[in-house]
Design a protein around this motif. Sequence first.
Motif, PDB file in Angstrom:
ATOM      1  N   SER A  95       0.832  -1.204   0.000  1.00 48.06           N
ATOM      2  CA  SER A  95       0.000   0.000   0.000  1.00 48.06           C
ATOM      3  C   SER A  95       0.868   1.256   0.000  1.00 48.06           C
ATOM      4  N   MET A  96       1.941   1.237   0.803  1.00 50.48           N
ATOM      5  CA  MET A  96       2.864   2.380   0.832  1.00 50.48           C
ATOM      6  C   MET A  96       3.546   2.576  -0.521  1.00 50.48           C
ATOM      7  N   LEU A  97       4.000   1.471  -1.114  1.00 51.89           N
ATOM      8  CA  LEU A  97       4.679   1.558  -2.414  1.00 51.89           C
ATOM      9  C   LEU A  97       3.729   2.078  -3.493  1.00 51.89           C
ATOM     10  N   MET A  98       2.477   1.666  -3.415  1.00 53.58           N
ATOM     11  CA  MET A  98       1.504   2.129  -4.402  1.00 53.58           C
ATOM     12  C   MET A  98       1.157   3.598  -4.200  1.00 53.58           C
ATOM     13  N   LEU A  99       1.075   4.020  -2.947  1.00 56.62           N
ATOM     14  CA  LEU A  99       0.827   5.441  -2.688  1.00 56.62           C
ATOM     15  C   LEU A  99       2.018   6.289  -3.130  1.00 56.62           C
ATOM     16  N   GLN A 107       3.428  15.062  -5.752  1.00 58.94           N
ATOM     17  CA  GLN A 107       4.233  15.532  -4.625  1.00 58.94           C
ATOM     18  C   GLN A 107       5.381  14.558  -4.410  1.00 58.94           C
ATOM     19  N   GLU A 108       6.538  14.852  -4.976  1.00 64.29           N
ATOM     20  CA  GLU A 108       7.642  13.895  -4.930  1.00 64.29           C
ATOM     21  C   GLU A 108       8.142  13.656  -3.506  1.00 64.29           C
ATOM     22  N   ALA A 112       8.420  10.059  -1.842  1.00 63.07           N
ATOM     23  CA  ALA A 112       9.671   9.532  -1.286  1.00 63.07           C
ATOM     24  C   ALA A 112       9.453   8.958   0.105  1.00 63.07           C
ATOM     25  N   LEU A 113       8.651   9.649   0.900  1.00 65.84           N
ATOM     26  CA  LEU A 113       8.354   9.186   2.261  1.00 65.84           C
ATOM     27  C   LEU A 113       7.677   7.824   2.229  1.00 65.84           C
ATOM     28  N   PHE A 114       6.669   7.693   1.381  1.00 66.51           N
ATOM     29  CA  PHE A 114       5.964   6.412   1.250  1.00 66.51           C
ATOM     30  C   PHE A 114       6.886   5.338   0.690  1.00 66.51           C
ATOM     31  N   TRP A 115       7.716   5.697  -0.306  1.00 72.09           N
ATOM     32  CA  TRP A 115       8.536   4.697  -0.978  1.00 72.09           C
ATOM     33  C   TRP A 115       9.613   4.129  -0.058  1.00 72.09           C
ATOM     34  N   VAL A 119       9.641   0.323   1.109  1.00 66.48           N
ATOM     35  CA  VAL A 119      10.736  -0.567   0.727  1.00 66.48           C
ATOM     36  C   VAL A 119      11.361  -1.230   1.951  1.00 66.48           C
ATOM     37  N   ALA A 120      11.615  -0.431   2.986  1.00 72.33           N
ATOM     38  CA  ALA A 120      12.224  -0.976   4.209  1.00 72.33           C
ATOM     39  C   ALA A 120      11.343  -2.052   4.826  1.00 72.33           C
TER      40      ALA A 120
END
Length: 322
Positions: A95-99, A107-108, A112-115, A119-120
Amino acid sequence: MEASETIEKNRLKFFPIMMYAIVMGLSGLTIMYQKAVSTLSFPEWIALGLMALSTIVFVVISVIYVVKFFTYKEAVKKEFTHPVRINFFAAVSISMLMLAIVYKEQQESIAALFWYAGVALHFYLTLHTISYWINNNQELAHSNPAWLIPIVGNVLVPIGGVGFAPQGVLLYFFSVGIFFWVILFAILFNRIIFHHQLANKFMPTLFILIAPPAVGFLAYVKMFGVIDLFANILFDLALFFTLLIAFLYKNFIKIKFFISWWAFVFPLAAMGISAMVMYAHTKDLFLLYLSYTMVGVTTAVIAVVLYQTLIHMQKGEVCIQE
């Protein structure tokens, strides 16, 4: 009054990790409409509205599950060691990766925060899940396409990760996802053909079979920017599984509602996005028609699933002990 409070507490206790599948479905729909804006000239307000809805649902579900964690730690621990539900914890990181993909063009910094967080978490969950499989005897009856979520979810990392991480890092996640997709698919295909049929509540997870090749195709094109032989193979496999699921439509018409119905949505959206990406590169008229079809079908399916979810929530048939 006390009885109603007890019911609410029990609903919190049985609030399932599978609820994150809702975020996956809504985020997939959002990305599909974002792609439709540039490829099919759809109005942008639909994508913006879905982006807001996906974010709100993610925050609400996360808050509720955090409260559940601090209130019913044993219940969370039980889910985390459950042979089936353990696979759905990866729905949080996915869900985070998709957001991250949803916000990449808008909003990059938010993306970045979500990605990075996604990933972690997914890196940990991949290793934890495989370790769990190795250290615990698995029953064939517990296997279902949801097994693909924590491992094959790795192929989602490169789609939002271009610009956030080196190519080598993105290739690592892509390689792990593709490798285990082949292995797990062989196991699941053997189980489906030669052993007992999937339980009704897991029938919707058959749609997940569409996701690995579709998402793999998107990740490959995102990393290399070309549609070569391997990309075509991935796309054609995604198309095959989509046609197979359509051919099996009778299997899904009369099944009872479960939260697992949300497994219908994300794979269909992934196929729709793949069709639009392929059309943008080839301008093939068939792919244009396929793109419109997938957008229409995915929208109709999510409308039905969302309606059924709200109806069953109102009846108090969601978040109950199974």
